[in-house]
Design an enzyme around this catalytic site. Structure first.
Site, PDB file in Angstrom:
ATOM      1  N   HIS A  79      15.982-111.182  36.934  1.00 15.82           N
ATOM      2  CA  HIS A  79      15.784-112.304  35.969  1.00 15.82           C
ATOM      3  C   HIS A  79      16.756-113.344  36.361  1.00 15.82           C
ATOM      4  CE1 HIS A  79      13.293-109.372  33.550  1.00 15.82           C
ATOM      5  NE2 HIS A  79      12.748-110.268  33.106  1.00 15.82           N
ATOM      6  N   LYS A 108      20.291-114.007  32.046  1.00 17.04           N
ATOM      7  CA  LYS A 108      19.844-112.857  30.985  1.00 17.04           C
ATOM      8  C   LYS A 108      20.731-112.036  30.895  1.00 17.04           C
ATOM      9  CE  LYS A 108      15.637-109.978  30.366  1.00 17.04           C
ATOM     10  NZ  LYS A 108      15.706-110.215  28.887  1.00 17.04           N
TER      11      LYS A 108
HETATM   12  N1  LIG Z   1       8.773-111.837  24.578  1.00 15.48           N
HETATM   13  C1  LIG Z   1       8.755-112.454  25.747  1.00 15.48           C
HETATM   14  O1  LIG Z   1       7.518-112.794  26.224  1.00 15.48           O
HETATM   15  C2  LIG Z   1       9.684-113.216  26.459  1.00 15.48           C
HETATM   16  C3  LIG Z   1      11.150-112.847  26.053  1.00 15.48           C
HETATM   17  N2  LIG Z   1      12.261-113.402  26.234  1.00 15.48           N
HETATM   18  C4  LIG Z   1      13.352-113.164  25.599  1.00 15.48           C
HETATM   19  O2  LIG Z   1      13.885-114.186  24.782  1.00 15.48           O
HETATM   20  C5  LIG Z   1      15.184-114.411  24.660  1.00 15.48           C
HETATM   21  C6  LIG Z   1      15.530-115.793  24.926  1.00 15.48           C
HETATM   22  O3  LIG Z   1      15.559-115.965  26.417  1.00 15.48           O
HETATM   23  P1  LIG Z   1      16.002-117.587  26.879  1.00 15.48           P
HETATM   24  O4  LIG Z   1      15.323-118.412  26.091  1.00 15.48           O
HETATM   25  O5  LIG Z   1      15.790-117.387  28.454  1.00 15.48           O
HETATM   26  O6  LIG Z   1      17.411-117.372  26.461  1.00 15.48           O
HETATM   27  P2  LIG Z   1      18.265-118.914  26.368  1.00 15.48           P
HETATM   28  O7  LIG Z   1      19.882-118.676  26.553  1.00 15.48           O
HETATM   29  O8  LIG Z   1      17.937-119.818  27.211  1.00 15.48           O
HETATM   30  O9  LIG Z   1      18.064-119.255  25.039  1.00 15.48           O
HETATM   31  C7  LIG Z   1      18.652-118.564  23.771  1.00 15.48           C
HETATM   32  C8  LIG Z   1      19.090-119.750  22.709  1.00 15.48           C
HETATM   33  O10 LIG Z   1      19.368-118.823  21.476  1.00 15.48           O
HETATM   34  C9  LIG Z   1      20.714-119.836  21.073  1.00 15.48           C
HETATM   35  N3  LIG Z   1      21.284-118.908  20.248  1.00 15.48           N
HETATM   36  C10 LIG Z   1      22.673-118.204  20.485  1.00 15.48           C
HETATM   37  N4  LIG Z   1      22.801-117.536  19.526  1.00 15.48           N
HETATM   38  C11 LIG Z   1      21.944-117.721  18.570  1.00 15.48           C
HETATM   39  C12 LIG Z   1      21.657-117.286  17.154  1.00 15.48           C
HETATM   40  N5  LIG Z   1      22.752-116.293  16.518  1.00 15.48           N
HETATM   41  N6  LIG Z   1      20.716-117.654  16.409  1.00 15.48           N
HETATM   42  C13 LIG Z   1      19.720-118.370  17.024  1.00 15.48           C
HETATM   43  N7  LIG Z   1      19.712-118.912  18.277  1.00 15.48           N
HETATM   44  C14 LIG Z   1      20.945-118.669  19.055  1.00 15.48           C
HETATM   45  C15 LIG Z   1      21.212-120.160  22.273  1.00 15.48           C
HETATM   46  O11 LIG Z   1      21.841-121.386  22.028  1.00 15.48           O
HETATM   47  P3  LIG Z   1      23.096-121.856  22.998  1.00 15.48           P
HETATM   48  O12 LIG Z   1      22.380-122.265  24.057  1.00 15.48           O
HETATM   49  O13 LIG Z   1      23.964-123.066  22.253  1.00 15.48           O
HETATM   50  O14 LIG Z   1      24.141-120.628  23.140  1.00 15.48           O
HETATM   51  C16 LIG Z   1      19.919-120.816  23.157  1.00 15.48           C
HETATM   52  O15 LIG Z   1      19.776-121.766  22.738  1.00 15.48           O
HETATM   53  C17 LIG Z   1      15.828-113.307  25.596  1.00 15.48           C
HETATM   54  O16 LIG Z   1      16.090-112.198  24.948  1.00 15.48           O
HETATM   55  C18 LIG Z   1      14.567-112.866  26.474  1.00 15.48           C
HETATM   56  O17 LIG Z   1      14.633-111.575  27.350  1.00 15.48           O
HETATM   57  C19 LIG Z   1      11.988-114.351  27.328  1.00 15.48           C
HETATM   58  C20 LIG Z   1      10.954-114.662  27.924  1.00 15.48           C
HETATM   59  C21 LIG Z   1       9.696-113.875  27.269  1.00 15.48           C
HETATM   60  O1  LIG Z   2      14.538-112.886  29.414  1.00 17.09           O
HETATM   61  C1  LIG Z   2      13.241-113.368  30.334  1.00 17.09           C
HETATM   62  O2  LIG Z   2      13.200-114.262  30.893  1.00 17.09           O
HETATM   63  C2  LIG Z   2      12.507-112.536  30.042  1.00 17.09           C
HETATM   64  N1  LIG Z   2      12.506-111.501  29.226  1.00 17.09           N
HETATM   65  C3  LIG Z   2      11.428-110.577  28.697  1.00 17.09           C
HETATM   66  C4  LIG Z   2      12.104-109.085  28.946  1.00 17.09           C
HETATM   67  O3  LIG Z   2      13.139-109.081  28.766  1.00 17.09           O
HETATM   68  O4  LIG Z   2      11.100-108.354  29.101  1.00 17.09           O
HETATM   69  C5  LIG Z   2      10.155-111.085  29.339  1.00 17.09           C
HETATM   70  C6  LIG Z   2      10.215-111.227  30.744  1.00 17.09           C
HETATM   71  O5  LIG Z   2      10.728-110.332  31.415  1.00 17.09           O
HETATM   72  C7  LIG Z   2      11.117-112.803  30.812  1.00 17.09           C
END
Ligand SMILES: NC(=O)C1=CN([C@@H]2O[C@H](COP(=O)(O)OP(=O)(O)OC[C@H]3O[C@@H](n4cnc5c(N)ncnc54)[C@H](OP(=O)(O)O)[C@@H]3O)[C@@H](O)[C@H]2O)C=CC1
Ligand SMILES: O=C(O)C1=N[C@H](C(=O)O)C[C@H](O)C1
Length: 536
Positions: free
Chosen positions: A419, A423
């Protein structure tokens, strides 16, 4: 009978005024006698009826459904091409076309005529006997037509996107309102007709470029409901077009469930997934709440998504902001894409306020998360992966494990996931898949999953395209028999995030529907949503 066998085309038609639904099943390319005796075909018809009934119940349109089955003569592919071309010409005249449409669609007779003039580009429901050649022909023609339409709209300075348009009306709406357009894409003509009916009084606004309609008007695909809250300028426009505002309101309150215009709050919209979801939600007509909650002391920013200016609030101010937001958006659904460290506290916050939510964030204490939600009885969807095909793969693995426990006992496995370097946790998807492998008999712990976060290694070893170093999810599971004579390899590689963003919108709409129905079951995962046929 045509060489490829008969085609089943089923069209579900809601007659809102009379609160009834009809299912029209056409069997093309078969003689009545033969098709009546054709078991596969009859099963396809029964299946179409069942799906229509389920859809009616789901949409709350009616409990009653009338079914007519007609047997039509086969058509040559040349006919199809000609009809498609006629269709194209009429598409470009969508506005006048839409008026014809309303008039002709009053009865089955009219619908028949209309369908002859406007062959569907996609079947609403198609049985196993569907004629694939005919569908390929239609698809090719539609693609051609779609690109020509886009070209034309570019010339008019109208953004329609690159997707194809399934009906003249969809095109009409596309031309004026991207959000509604997106909802219409993929609709069949009969569903588009519903939209036409809904918007009949405000269509002029759409066509003359009034921005008013773009305010909070929204439609969404789930359940084929079209829910609209036109702003007052639209009412005014309707009035001036000869209808009174109250007649518009009456028509809408009878036909729509306004709760289907789902407001969503995306925490945190400034993150990568949050942003992708907010964008997809707008494109599908949901209402993006102009506030998002982030971590403590991380607020004070604004993020522009489409035409919505979202204020990002630090967690320290979330209580007062949520008071305001919940008052203004009582049907609010929250989407959480934050960080593993925030999963549990965020979930506790949502349930403490009775906020339904979709938790896409991975990591944290998952058992505790489930327990929190179950105890509170809050509506929620929790899943580590929202991508439709990945959910299907996950489901297949679960089914295999349930049916053949221990089938891979003695095998060894290597699991590797790559990833973007930001991540912080191990792939939640990989953990779920490993759970299935464990039930299949593999002695493998989730902390044995190998993580690749180094961009150089991602390119050279994992073959991640450079443009996706900031957004990819590559997974490989390699299994070997004890004597190494048998090997299996499973791989799922995703570039970008749109697959998850679309699935998240499906989850939000699914949840909205469940809330609306007052479903007893409150907590869902994506496999269940896929099983219910609620993923686009
Ligand atoms: N279920 C699914 O299909 C998928 C799940 N994911 C998951 O989603 C999550 C986010 O991924 P991604 O968007 O790439 O990560 P990012 O780091 O881009 O985004 C996370 C965001 O959350 C903010 N943040 C930090 N702390 C807090 C808090 N306490 N409360 C609310 N927001 C907060 C961050 O702010 P700041 O930038 O200011 O720190 C940032 O904007 C991961 O766990 C990933 O594995 C990802 C893709 C698909
Ligand atoms: O962080 C990501 O990007 C993703 N997170 C999810 C995971 O942890 O399984 C889904 C996908 O892999 C993308």
């Amino acid at each position: 009978m045509s060489g490829d066998g008969p085609t089943v085309t089923a069209i579900l038609d809601y007659i809102y005024g009379r609160q009834e639904a009809k299912l029209k099943v056409d069997v093309e390319g078969g003689k009545e006698e033969e098709t009546r005796a054709n078991q596969g075909l009859q099963m396809a018809i029964t299946e179409a009826k069942g799906r229509a009934e389920r859809r009616c119940r789901r949409d709350g349109v009616t409990d009653e459904i009338r079914v007519t089955v007609s047997y039509l003569e086969a058509e040559t592919s040349t006919d199809t091409v000609e009809r498609e071309q006629r269709h194209f010409h009429r598409d470009t005249e969508a506005e006048s076309e839409a008026s014809d449409l309303e008039a002709t669609a009053q009865s089955w007779q009219g619908l028949d005529q209309w369908r002859r003039d406007h062959p569907p580009t996609e079947l609403v429901e198609s049985g196993p006997e569907a004629n694939s050649r005919q569908r390929r022909d239609q698809h090719r023609q539609t693609e051609k037509r779609g690109s020509r339409l886009s070209e034309e709209n570019k010339n008019k300075g109208v953004e329609t996107g690159t997707r194809r348009h399934s009906a003249p009306l969809a095109h009409g709406l596309c031309a004026r309102n991207k959000r509604i357009a997106d909802c219409c894409l993929g609709y069949t003509p009969c569903v588009a007709r519903q939209l036409r009916t809904r918007w009949s009084l405000s269509e002029t606004s759409l066509w003359t470029g009034e921005r008013s309609i773009q305010g909070r008007g929204s439609c969404h695909h789930a359940g084929n409901l079209f829910s609209a809250k036109p702003l007052s300028p639209v009412m005014a426009k309707a009035s001036s077009a000869g209808a009174t505002a109250s007649s518009v309101e009456t028509q809408q309150s009878k036909s729509f469930d306004l709760s289907a215009s789902v407001p969503i709050m995306v925490n945190d919209v400034s993150g990568k997934m949050g942003n992708a979801v907010a964008t997809a939600a707008l494109a599908r007509g949901l209402q993006l709440v102009p506030f998002a909650i982030t971590g403590p002391k991380l607020g004070g920013r604004h993020v522009i998504v489409g035409d919505v200016d979202v204020e990002v609030i630090g967690a320290e101010d979330r209580l007062s902001v949520m008071d305001k937001v919940q008052e203004q958006y009582p049907n609010l659904i929250v989407v959480d894409y934050t960080l593993p460290a925030a999963v549990n506290s965020n979930a506790e916050f949502y349930v403490s306020r009775g906020l339904p939510f979709v938790m896409g964030t991975t990591g944290g204490d998952r058992d505790k998360l489930m327990e929190t939600v179950r105890k509170a009885g809050t509506y929620a969807v929790i899943a580590p992966n929202m991508g439709k095909q990945l959910v299907a793969f996950q489901a297949a693995m679960e089914i295999m494990a349930a049916n053949f426990p221990g089938a891979f006992a003695g095998y060894t496995m290597k699991a590797v996931e790559s990833h973007q370097k930001t991540k912080v946790d191990t792939s939640g998807t990989a953990k779920a898949i490993v759970g299935s492998f464990q039930r299949l008999g593999l002695d493998f712990a989730v902390d044995e999953i190998e993580l690749v976060r180094d961009p150089k290694e991602q390119v050279e070893r994992m073959h991640v395209p450079e443009e996706y170093l900031d957004g990819h999810a590559f997974h490989t599971y390699r299994l070997e028999s004890p004597d190494k004579s048998v090997a299996f390899e499973f791989q799922h590689n995703v570039c970008g995030r749109s697959i998850y963003a679309e699935g998240t919108v499906d989850a939000v709409l699914f949840l909205a529907k469940k809330i609306q129905e007052g479903a007893e079951k409150k907590l869902y995962n994506m496999v269940e949503i896929l099983q219910e046929g609620s993923m686009r």
